[in-house]
Scaffold this active site. Structure first.
Site, PDB file in Angstrom:
ATOM      1  N   THR A  36       8.711  18.512  21.939  1.00 59.86           N
ATOM      2  CA  THR A  36       9.102  18.754  20.555  1.00 59.86           C
ATOM      3  C   THR A  36       7.826  18.989  19.744  1.00 59.86           C
ATOM      4  OG1 THR A  36       8.869  16.459  19.859  1.00 59.86           O
ATOM      5  CG2 THR A  36      10.991  17.081  20.847  1.00 59.86           C
ATOM      6  N   ALA A  79      11.226   9.638  22.388  1.00 58.67           N
ATOM      7  CA  ALA A  79      12.015   9.295  21.201  1.00 58.67           C
ATOM      8  C   ALA A  79      11.639  10.239  20.073  1.00 58.67           C
ATOM      9  CB  ALA A  79      11.732   7.858  20.763  1.00 58.67           C
ATOM     10  N   THR A 120      10.419  -0.792  19.384  1.00 60.82           N
ATOM     11  CA  THR A 120       9.601  -1.041  18.196  1.00 60.82           C
ATOM     12  C   THR A 120      10.001  -2.327  17.486  1.00 60.82           C
ATOM     13  OG1 THR A 120       9.149  -0.179  15.973  1.00 60.82           O
ATOM     14  CG2 THR A 120      11.229   0.483  16.959  1.00 60.82           C
ATOM     15  N   ASP A 121       9.064  -2.879  16.727  1.00 63.50           N
ATOM     16  CA  ASP A 121       9.377  -4.076  15.924  1.00 63.50           C
ATOM     17  C   ASP A 121      10.289  -3.739  14.742  1.00 63.50           C
ATOM     18  OD1 ASP A 121       7.553  -2.689  14.335  1.00 63.50           O
ATOM     19  OD2 ASP A 121       6.171  -4.372  14.079  1.00 63.50           O
ATOM     20  N   GLU A 122      10.449  -2.437  14.447  1.00 61.77           N
ATOM     21  CA  GLU A 122      11.276  -2.064  13.288  1.00 61.77           C
ATOM     22  C   GLU A 122      12.746  -2.405  13.477  1.00 61.77           C
ATOM     23  OE1 GLU A 122      10.652   1.694  11.504  1.00 61.77           O
ATOM     24  OE2 GLU A 122       8.526   1.733  12.005  1.00 61.77           O
ATOM     25  N   TYR A 147      15.857   6.033  11.880  1.00 61.22           N
ATOM     26  CA  TYR A 147      14.981   5.863  13.052  1.00 61.22           C
ATOM     27  C   TYR A 147      15.167   4.487  13.677  1.00 61.22           C
ATOM     28  CZ  TYR A 147      10.851   4.435  15.646  1.00 61.22           C
ATOM     29  OH  TYR A 147      10.029   3.901  16.612  1.00 61.22           O
ATOM     30  N   SER A 149      17.416   2.213  13.293  1.00 54.91           N
ATOM     31  CA  SER A 149      18.761   1.853  13.759  1.00 54.91           C
ATOM     32  C   SER A 149      19.073   2.531  15.100  1.00 54.91           C
ATOM     33  CB  SER A 149      19.822   2.200  12.708  1.00 54.91           C
ATOM     34  OG  SER A 149      19.820   3.571  12.452  1.00 54.91           O
ATOM     35  N   LYS A 151      16.773   3.228  17.343  1.00 58.81           N
ATOM     36  CA  LYS A 151      15.983   2.468  18.331  1.00 58.81           C
ATOM     37  C   LYS A 151      16.690   1.149  18.645  1.00 58.81           C
ATOM     38  CE  LYS A 151      12.576   3.225  20.020  1.00 58.81           C
ATOM     39  NZ  LYS A 151      12.245   3.949  21.277  1.00 58.81           N
ATOM     40  N   PHE A 187       0.693   7.643   9.368  1.00 57.00           N
ATOM     41  CA  PHE A 187      -0.119   7.164   8.250  1.00 57.00           C
ATOM     42  C   PHE A 187      -1.634   7.277   8.472  1.00 57.00           C
ATOM     43  CE2 PHE A 187      -1.896   3.235   6.092  1.00 57.00           C
ATOM     44  CZ  PHE A 187      -1.934   3.791   4.828  1.00 57.00           C
ATOM     45  N   LEU A 203      -0.664   7.190  -0.881  1.00 60.34           N
ATOM     46  CA  LEU A 203      -0.080   5.866  -0.626  1.00 60.34           C
ATOM     47  C   LEU A 203       1.315   5.809  -1.211  1.00 60.34           C
ATOM     48  CD1 LEU A 203      -2.839   3.187  -1.356  1.00 60.34           C
ATOM     49  CD2 LEU A 203      -1.519   3.454   0.749  1.00 60.34           C
TER      50      LEU A 203
HETATM   51  P1  NAD Z   1       5.676  10.534  19.501  1.00 63.19           P
HETATM   52  O1  NAD Z   1       6.633  11.094  18.513  1.00 63.19           O
HETATM   53  O2  NAD Z   1       4.221  10.746  19.315  1.00 63.19           O
HETATM   54  O3  NAD Z   1       6.043  11.063  20.962  1.00 63.19           O
HETATM   55  C1  NAD Z   1       7.364  11.175  21.419  1.00 63.19           C
HETATM   56  C2  NAD Z   1       7.375  12.107  22.647  1.00 63.19           C
HETATM   57  O4  NAD Z   1       8.729  12.173  23.108  1.00 63.19           O
HETATM   58  C3  NAD Z   1       6.939  13.528  22.330  1.00 63.19           C
HETATM   59  O5  NAD Z   1       6.076  13.998  23.341  1.00 63.19           O
HETATM   60  C4  NAD Z   1       8.237  14.322  22.341  1.00 63.19           C
HETATM   61  O6  NAD Z   1       8.083  15.673  22.745  1.00 63.19           O
HETATM   62  C5  NAD Z   1       9.039  13.536  23.353  1.00 63.19           C
HETATM   63  N1  NAD Z   1      10.495  13.711  23.177  1.00 63.19           N
HETATM   64  C6  NAD Z   1      11.204  13.678  22.023  1.00 63.19           C
HETATM   65  N2  NAD Z   1      12.509  13.888  22.272  1.00 63.19           N
HETATM   66  C7  NAD Z   1      12.627  14.043  23.613  1.00 63.19           C
HETATM   67  C8  NAD Z   1      13.719  14.263  24.476  1.00 63.19           C
HETATM   68  N3  NAD Z   1      14.966  14.392  24.016  1.00 63.19           N
HETATM   69  N4  NAD Z   1      13.472  14.370  25.797  1.00 63.19           N
HETATM   70  C9  NAD Z   1      12.224  14.267  26.304  1.00 63.19           C
HETATM   71  N5  NAD Z   1      11.148  14.050  25.521  1.00 63.19           N
HETATM   72  C10 NAD Z   1      11.343  13.925  24.193  1.00 63.19           C
HETATM   73  O7  NAD Z   1       6.015   8.981  19.555  1.00 63.19           O
HETATM   74  P2  NAD Z   1       5.076   7.744  19.897  1.00 63.19           P
HETATM   75  O8  NAD Z   1       4.457   7.249  18.646  1.00 63.19           O
HETATM   76  O9  NAD Z   1       4.207   8.089  21.057  1.00 63.19           O
HETATM   77  O10 NAD Z   1       6.172   6.664  20.324  1.00 63.19           O
HETATM   78  C11 NAD Z   1       6.556   6.537  21.698  1.00 63.19           C
HETATM   79  C12 NAD Z   1       7.585   5.427  21.793  1.00 63.19           C
HETATM   80  O11 NAD Z   1       7.036   4.203  21.322  1.00 63.19           O
HETATM   81  C13 NAD Z   1       8.843   5.666  20.937  1.00 63.19           C
HETATM   82  O12 NAD Z   1       9.957   5.196  21.651  1.00 63.19           O
HETATM   83  C14 NAD Z   1       8.631   4.809  19.705  1.00 63.19           C
HETATM   84  O13 NAD Z   1       9.848   4.389  19.188  1.00 63.19           O
HETATM   85  C15 NAD Z   1       7.860   3.645  20.302  1.00 63.19           C
HETATM   86  N6  NAD Z   1       6.957   2.926  19.381  1.00 63.19           N
HETATM   87  C16 NAD Z   1       6.033   3.610  18.634  1.00 63.19           C
HETATM   88  C17 NAD Z   1       5.161   2.908  17.811  1.00 63.19           C
HETATM   89  C18 NAD Z   1       4.103   3.609  16.999  1.00 63.19           C
HETATM   90  O14 NAD Z   1       3.420   2.960  16.199  1.00 63.19           O
HETATM   91  N7  NAD Z   1       3.896   4.910  17.128  1.00 63.19           N
HETATM   92  C19 NAD Z   1       5.223   1.516  17.754  1.00 63.19           C
HETATM   93  C20 NAD Z   1       6.182   0.850  18.528  1.00 63.19           C
HETATM   94  C21 NAD Z   1       7.033   1.568  19.345  1.00 63.19           C
HETATM   95  O1  TDX Z   2       1.419   9.288   3.835  1.00 65.23           O
HETATM   96  C1  TDX Z   2       1.817   8.146   4.044  1.00 65.23           C
HETATM   97  N1  TDX Z   2       1.575   7.172   3.122  1.00 65.23           N
HETATM   98  C2  TDX Z   2       1.982   5.886   3.290  1.00 65.23           C
HETATM   99  O2  TDX Z   2       1.736   5.035   2.421  1.00 65.23           O
HETATM  100  C3  TDX Z   2       2.528   7.798   5.258  1.00 65.23           C
HETATM  101  C4  TDX Z   2       2.807   8.845   6.296  1.00 65.23           C
HETATM  102  C5  TDX Z   2       2.921   6.481   5.422  1.00 65.23           C
HETATM  103  N2  TDX Z   2       2.661   5.552   4.466  1.00 65.23           N
HETATM  104  C6  TDX Z   2       3.038   4.142   4.707  1.00 65.23           C
HETATM  105  C7  TDX Z   2       4.448   3.905   5.190  1.00 65.23           C
HETATM  106  C8  TDX Z   2       4.287   2.655   6.050  1.00 65.23           C
HETATM  107  O3  TDX Z   2       4.277   1.499   5.220  1.00 65.23           O
HETATM  108  O4  TDX Z   2       2.186   3.690   5.784  1.00 65.23           O
HETATM  109  C9  TDX Z   2       2.893   2.805   6.652  1.00 65.23           C
HETATM  110  C10 TDX Z   2       2.917   3.387   8.065  1.00 65.23           C
HETATM  111  O5  TDX Z   2       3.706   4.561   8.041  1.00 65.23           O
HETATM  112  P1  TDX Z   2       4.068   5.392   9.358  1.00 65.23           P
HETATM  113  O6  TDX Z   2       2.828   5.825  10.055  1.00 65.23           O
HETATM  114  O7  TDX Z   2       5.067   6.421   9.001  1.00 65.23           O
HETATM  115  O8  TDX Z   2       4.692   4.246  10.306  1.00 65.23           O
HETATM  116  P2  TDX Z   2       5.966   3.288  10.185  1.00 65.23           P
HETATM  117  O9  TDX Z   2       7.020   3.844   9.314  1.00 65.23           O
HETATM  118  O10 TDX Z   2       5.447   1.907   9.912  1.00 65.23           O
HETATM  119  O11 TDX Z   2       6.489   3.385  11.721  1.00 65.23           O
HETATM  120  C11 TDX Z   2       5.524   3.378  12.807  1.00 65.23           C
HETATM  121  O12 TDX Z   2       5.470   2.114  13.418  1.00 65.23           O
HETATM  122  C12 TDX Z   2       6.577   1.688  14.153  1.00 65.23           C
HETATM  123  C13 TDX Z   2       5.883   4.440  13.838  1.00 65.23           C
HETATM  124  O13 TDX Z   2       5.962   5.710  13.203  1.00 65.23           O
HETATM  125  C14 TDX Z   2       7.172   4.115  14.532  1.00 65.23           C
HETATM  126  O14 TDX Z   2       7.435   5.057  15.566  1.00 65.23           O
HETATM  127  C15 TDX Z   2       7.048   2.737  15.145  1.00 65.23           C
HETATM  128  O15 TDX Z   2       8.286   2.350  15.661  1.00 65.23           O
END
Ligand code: NAD
Ligand code: TDX
Length: 338
Positions: A36, A79, A120-122, A147, A149, A151, A187, A203
């Site tokens: 994606t 995801a 995720t912790d969300e 998102y 919900s 997860k 972020f 912010l």
């Molecule tokens: P990301 O969005 O960077 O990567 C998601 C990947 O999944 C992408 O490569 C995308 O192409 C692929 N994808 C999406 N839909 C797909 C489908 N239908 N089939 C196959 N592939 C698909 O996400 P991320 O930040 O690397 O998160 C990975 C996992 O960890 C997710 O499940 C997310 O909920 C979880 N998670 C993320 C964070 C965070 O801070 N980023 C924290 C806790 C948990």
């Molecule tokens: O431009 C911004 N300004 C801002 O203040 C953006 C993009 C975010 N924010 C805030 C929102 C949140 O409080 O920063 C914090 C972090 O934002 P995101 O990076 O969008 O993360 P969050 O919504 O906390 O979710 C992330 O952590 C849990 C990941 O995207 C999820 O995939 C994971 O499950």
């Protein structure tokens, strides 16, 4: 061990692949990814000869089934992952996070293959700033956004397939990750690349929302710990005691890049914006012996800033599009608020 990494071209999944090649060179890795907008194909280019990459959807049983049958373990990172996108259009979140996880579960059930589901912790909702509590494995699910919900729903599917069908699966719920190869919609990379391209960091709301930051390598080491030592059917929370408010993160980025600490803008808040996340990872530490290596967020952030500074070829092609989309969202929020 034959490992099927779904979502292995995204931020955490690609870091998992790169780290696994480093620390477990005997593992044979297949990546299944839909590629994606969130995937960057160039992340895995340097290891293309060591990883089998399949372009496909986790919700497509015909693609999933033979790959699962040929694996010893499936690690599901795939995801839709961005809260802001889920507010604009939840449909792909329902499809991938729920139907996709369901499809993987049916396949691991058919073939008797072990699954680790990355979550995720969300799913636990949020905490007040002054609440002494942190999330534990016993905290009730209370997700806020489309998102989180979806997860939460995917976690519940995994639990039900364990109990009803005897699927061998574990779940991890991790806090906010940072590190290299994270999409610039998120972020920390957004604000770093804003400063690097002459845009003021943005912010949401009052900037006091707290996230519990963990380095992506610590998350992935914990995932390996759970694969190797976790109890089937159990859930483990992953966190590194990294609570910081958003304003402090932005000020640190500005300072590191030689700008005044107040050179940012407050913008209209994200609807339903969770106030604070905080993880208690005692169980993972005491029962499975995991601990984080990146315990100093300031130095981890500095290394991440350096990575984005020296890898503009990786993020620059998508930066303008991401900012154009954010500008559009802000216009809509501003109109609705006025
Ligand atoms: P990301 O969005 O960077 O990567 C998601 C990947 O999944 C992408 O490569 C995308 O192409 C692929 N994808 C999406 N839909 C797909 C489908 N239908 N089939 C196959 N592939 C698909 O996400 P991320 O930040 O690397 O998160 C990975 C996992 O960890 C997710 O499940 C997310 O909920 C979880 N998670 C993320 C964070 C965070 O801070 N980023 C924290 C806790 C948990
Ligand atoms: O431009 C911004 N300004 C801002 O203040 C953006 C993009 C975010 N924010 C805030 C929102 C949140 O409080 O920063 C914090 C972090 O934002 P995101 O990076 O969008 O993360 P969050 O919504 O906390 O979710 C992330 O952590 C849990 C990941 O995207 C999820 O995939 C994971 O499950």
């Amino acid at each position: 061990m034959r490992v099927l990494v779904t979502g292995g071209a995204g931020f955490i999944g690609a870091n998992f692949v790169l780290r696994t090649l480093e620390i477990r060179p005997d593992a044979s890795i297949t990546v299944l990814d839909k590629f994606t907008y969130a995937a960057n194909p160039s992340t895995l280019t340097p290891v293309a000869d060591r990883v089998h990459v399949v372009r496909g959807d986790i919700a497509d049983a015909a693609v999933v089934d033979p790959l699962v049958a040929a694996a010893d373990v499936v690690v599901n990172f795939a995801a839709e992952s961005h809260n802001d996108n889920s507010l604009a259009d939840p449909s792909s979140f329902v499809q991938t996070n729920l139907v996709g996880t369901y499809t993987l579960l049916e396949s691991v059930r058919r073939h008797g293959v072990r699954l680790h589901h990355v979550s995720t912790d969300e799913v636990y909702g949020d905490l007040d700033l002054d609440d002494p509590a942190r999330f534990t494995e016993e905290t009730a699910y209370n997700p806020s956004s489309p998102y989180s919900s979806t997860k939460a729903g995917s976690d519940l599917l995994v639990r039900a397939w364990v109990r009803s069908f005897g699927v061998v699966a574990t779940i991890s719920n991790c806090s906010n990750n940072y590190g290299p190869y994270q999409h610039v919609e998120k972020f920390i990379p957004r604000q770093i690349t804003n400063v690097l391209t002459g845009i003021r960091p943005k912010l949401y709301g009052d900037g006091r929302n707290v996230r519990d930051w963990i380095h992506v390598d610590d998350h992935n080491d914990a995932v390996w710990t759970i694969i190797e030592r976790g109890q089937p059917g159990e859930t483990y929370l992953i966190g590194a005691d990294g609570e910081v408010d958003n304003r402090t993160v932005v000020e640190s980025i500005l300072e590191s890049l030689g700008r005044p600490r107040n050179a940012f803008d407050f913008v209209t808040d994200r609807p339903g914006h969770d106030r604070r996340y905080a993880i208690d990872s005692t169980r993972l530490r005491t029962e499975l012996g995991w601990s984080p290596r990146f315990t100093d967020f300031a130095s981890g952030l500095a290394a991440t800033i350096d990575w984005y500074r020296s890898h503009s070829d990786w993020w620059a092609p998508v930066k303008d599009g991401v900012e154009a989309s954010y500008a559009q969202t802000q216009n809509i929020l501003d109109r609705e608020g006025s």
